[in-house]
Design a protein around this motif. Structure first.
Motif, mmCIF file in Angstrom:
data_model
loop_
_atom_site.group_PDB
_atom_site.id
_atom_site.type_symbol
_atom_site.label_atom_id
_atom_site.label_comp_id
_atom_site.label_asym_id
_atom_site.label_seq_id
_atom_site.Cartn_x
_atom_site.Cartn_y
_atom_site.Cartn_z
ATOM 1 N N GLU A 98 0.830 -1.215 0.000
ATOM 2 C CA GLU A 98 0.000 0.000 0.000
ATOM 3 C C GLU A 98 0.864 1.265 0.000
ATOM 4 N N ILE A 99 1.984 1.210 0.688
ATOM 5 C CA ILE A 99 2.882 2.373 0.740
ATOM 6 C C ILE A 99 3.528 2.612 -0.622
ATOM 7 N N PHE A 100 3.904 1.540 -1.293
ATOM 8 C CA PHE A 100 4.635 1.648 -2.556
ATOM 9 C C PHE A 100 3.743 1.546 -3.786
ATOM 10 N N LYS A 101 2.438 1.518 -3.597
ATOM 11 C CA LYS A 101 1.524 1.350 -4.727
ATOM 12 C C LYS A 101 1.657 2.474 -5.751
ATOM 13 N N HIS A 102 1.851 3.706 -5.297
ATOM 14 C CA HIS A 102 1.986 4.834 -6.227
ATOM 15 C C HIS A 102 3.295 4.770 -7.012
ATOM 16 N N TRP A 103 4.257 3.948 -6.583
ATOM 17 C CA TRP A 103 5.511 3.795 -7.318
ATOM 18 C C TRP A 103 5.337 2.914 -8.549
ATOM 19 N N ASP A 104 4.265 2.127 -8.586
ATOM 20 C CA ASP A 104 4.008 1.280 -9.760
ATOM 21 C C ASP A 104 3.904 2.115 -11.032
ATOM 22 N N ILE A 105 3.172 3.196 -10.953
ATOM 23 C CA ILE A 105 2.972 4.043 -12.135
ATOM 24 C C ILE A 105 4.295 4.640 -12.592
ATOM 25 N N SER A 106 5.107 5.125 -11.645
ATOM 26 C CA SER A 106 6.374 5.733 -12.035
ATOM 27 C C SER A 106 7.340 4.703 -12.615
ATOM 28 N N ALA A 107 7.330 3.476 -12.110
ATOM 29 C CA ALA A 107 8.204 2.435 -12.658
ATOM 30 C C ALA A 107 7.780 2.062 -14.080
ATOM 31 N N LYS A 108 6.476 1.901 -14.285
ATOM 32 C CA LYS A 108 5.988 1.570 -15.628
ATOM 33 C C LYS A 108 6.201 2.730 -16.593
ATOM 34 N N LEU A 109 6.018 3.937 -16.115
ATOM 35 C CA LEU A 109 6.253 5.124 -16.942
ATOM 36 C C LEU A 109 7.730 5.245 -17.309
ATOM 37 N N TYR A 110 8.599 4.915 -16.377
ATOM 38 C CA TYR A 110 10.039 4.934 -16.663
ATOM 39 C C TYR A 110 10.392 3.947 -17.773
ATOM 40 N N ILE A 111 9.844 2.756 -17.712
ATOM 41 C CA ILE A 111 10.125 1.742 -18.731
ATOM 42 C C ILE A 111 9.634 2.213 -20.096
ATOM 43 N N ILE A 112 8.412 2.693 -20.150
ATOM 44 C CA ILE A 112 7.839 3.146 -21.423
ATOM 45 C C ILE A 112 8.599 4.346 -21.966
ATOM 46 N N MET A 113 8.870 5.331 -21.110
ATOM 47 C CA MET A 113 9.553 6.541 -21.568
ATOM 48 C C MET A 113 10.994 6.256 -22.000
ATOM 49 N N SER A 114 11.660 5.313 -21.369
ATOM 50 C CA SER A 114 13.022 4.948 -21.786
ATOM 51 C C SER A 114 13.020 4.422 -23.217
ATOM 52 N N ILE A 115 12.046 3.590 -23.522
ATOM 53 C CA ILE A 115 11.963 3.019 -24.869
ATOM 54 C C ILE A 115 11.557 4.085 -25.874
ATOM 55 N N VAL A 116 10.570 4.908 -25.534
ATOM 56 C CA VAL A 116 10.087 5.948 -26.455
ATOM 57 C C VAL A 116 11.182 6.967 -26.751
ATOM 58 N N ILE A 117 11.887 7.420 -25.727
ATOM 59 C CA ILE A 117 12.947 8.404 -25.939
ATOM 60 C C ILE A 117 14.062 7.828 -26.784
ATOM 61 N N CYS A 118 14.415 6.576 -26.558
ATOM 62 C CA CYS A 118 15.452 5.941 -27.378
ATOM 63 C C CYS A 118 15.012 5.846 -28.838
ATOM 64 N N ILE A 119 13.763 5.503 -29.074
ATOM 65 C CA ILE A 119 13.259 5.423 -30.451
ATOM 66 C C ILE A 119 13.267 6.799 -31.106
ATOM 67 N N ILE A 120 12.864 7.834 -30.378
ATOM 68 C CA ILE A 120 12.884 9.200 -30.929
ATOM 69 C C ILE A 120 14.310 9.615 -31.274
ATOM 70 N N VAL A 121 15.251 9.315 -30.390
ATOM 71 C CA VAL A 121 16.654 9.650 -30.654
ATOM 72 C C VAL A 121 17.164 8.897 -31.886
ATOM 73 N N LEU A 122 16.780 7.641 -32.021
ATOM 74 C CA LEU A 122 17.204 6.865 -33.202
ATOM 75 C C LEU A 122 16.596 7.418 -34.484
ATOM 76 N N ILE A 123 15.349 7.859 -34.435
ATOM 77 C CA ILE A 123 14.710 8.451 -35.622
ATOM 78 C C ILE A 123 15.410 9.744 -36.010
ATOM 79 N N ILE A 124 15.717 10.586 -35.022
ATOM 80 C CA ILE A 124 16.422 11.839 -35.312
ATOM 81 C C ILE A 124 17.810 11.552 -35.872
ATOM 82 N N ALA A 125 18.509 10.584 -35.296
ATOM 83 C CA ALA A 125 19.845 10.232 -35.794
ATOM 84 C C ALA A 125 19.770 9.705 -37.218
ATOM 85 N N ASP A 126 18.760 8.899 -37.524
ATOM 86 C CA ASP A 126 18.610 8.375 -38.875
ATOM 87 C C ASP A 126 18.298 9.485 -39.869
ATOM 88 N N LEU A 127 17.392 10.382 -39.490
ATOM 89 C CA LEU A 127 17.081 11.516 -40.368
ATOM 90 C C LEU A 127 18.308 12.401 -40.572
#
Length: 138
Positions: A98-127
């Motif tokens: 119950e104490i750490f329940k709000h950390w679930d969202i931040s952990a999942k958001l970190y995983i998603i944002m890490s992948i999205v930012i890497c993909i954006i950087v790769l697209i910019i590098a390719d362009l």
């Protein structure tokens, strides 16, 4: 550091249901996410410092990546999984869910944002490497 432990707990909890070796999967995923973040930060630094110069790859880039990932895996192993420290850490998270329940969202958001930012950087590098030619306009 506690949030990093919790990130490992979230990934371990996911792979504990799906894999026979959740420790190996957790080590691989957390190290890969950290490597993606370091790569993204480095590429953004290169974009900011000299956008129009195309950096050359080191001739031993595969060995460098393997050595760096191995370093991250070994470090992660000794921080969390060595001598089964993870059992005590992860049990604490389970007991106090119950104490750490709000950390679930931040952990999942970190995983998603890490992948999205890497993909954006790769697209910019390719362009950038193709002089900003848009393929669909040809």
């Amino acid at each position: 550091m506690k949030w990093y432990y919790y990130l490992n707990f979230v990934i371990y909890r996911y792979y504990n249901k799906k894999e026979k070796t959740p420790i190996f999967a957790t080590l691989a995923v957390t190290s890969l996410l950290l490597n993606l973040n370091i790569f993204s930060i480095y590429m953004v630094y290169l974009f900011v410092t000299d956008f129009w110069t195309i950096p050359k790859l080191n001739s031993n880039y595969k060995a460098i990546i393997i050595i760096f990932l191995s370093f991250l895996v070994i470090t992660n192993y000794f921080l969390i999984f060595y001598k089964k420290k993870y059992i005590k850490i992860f049990d604490n998270f389970k007991k106090n869910s119950e104490i750490f329940k709000h950390w679930d969202i931040s952990a999942k958001l970190y995983i998603i944002m890490s992948i999205v930012i890497c993909i954006i950087v790769l697209i910019i590098a390719d362009l950038r490497n193709h002089n900003f030619e848009l393929y669909f306009l040809k």
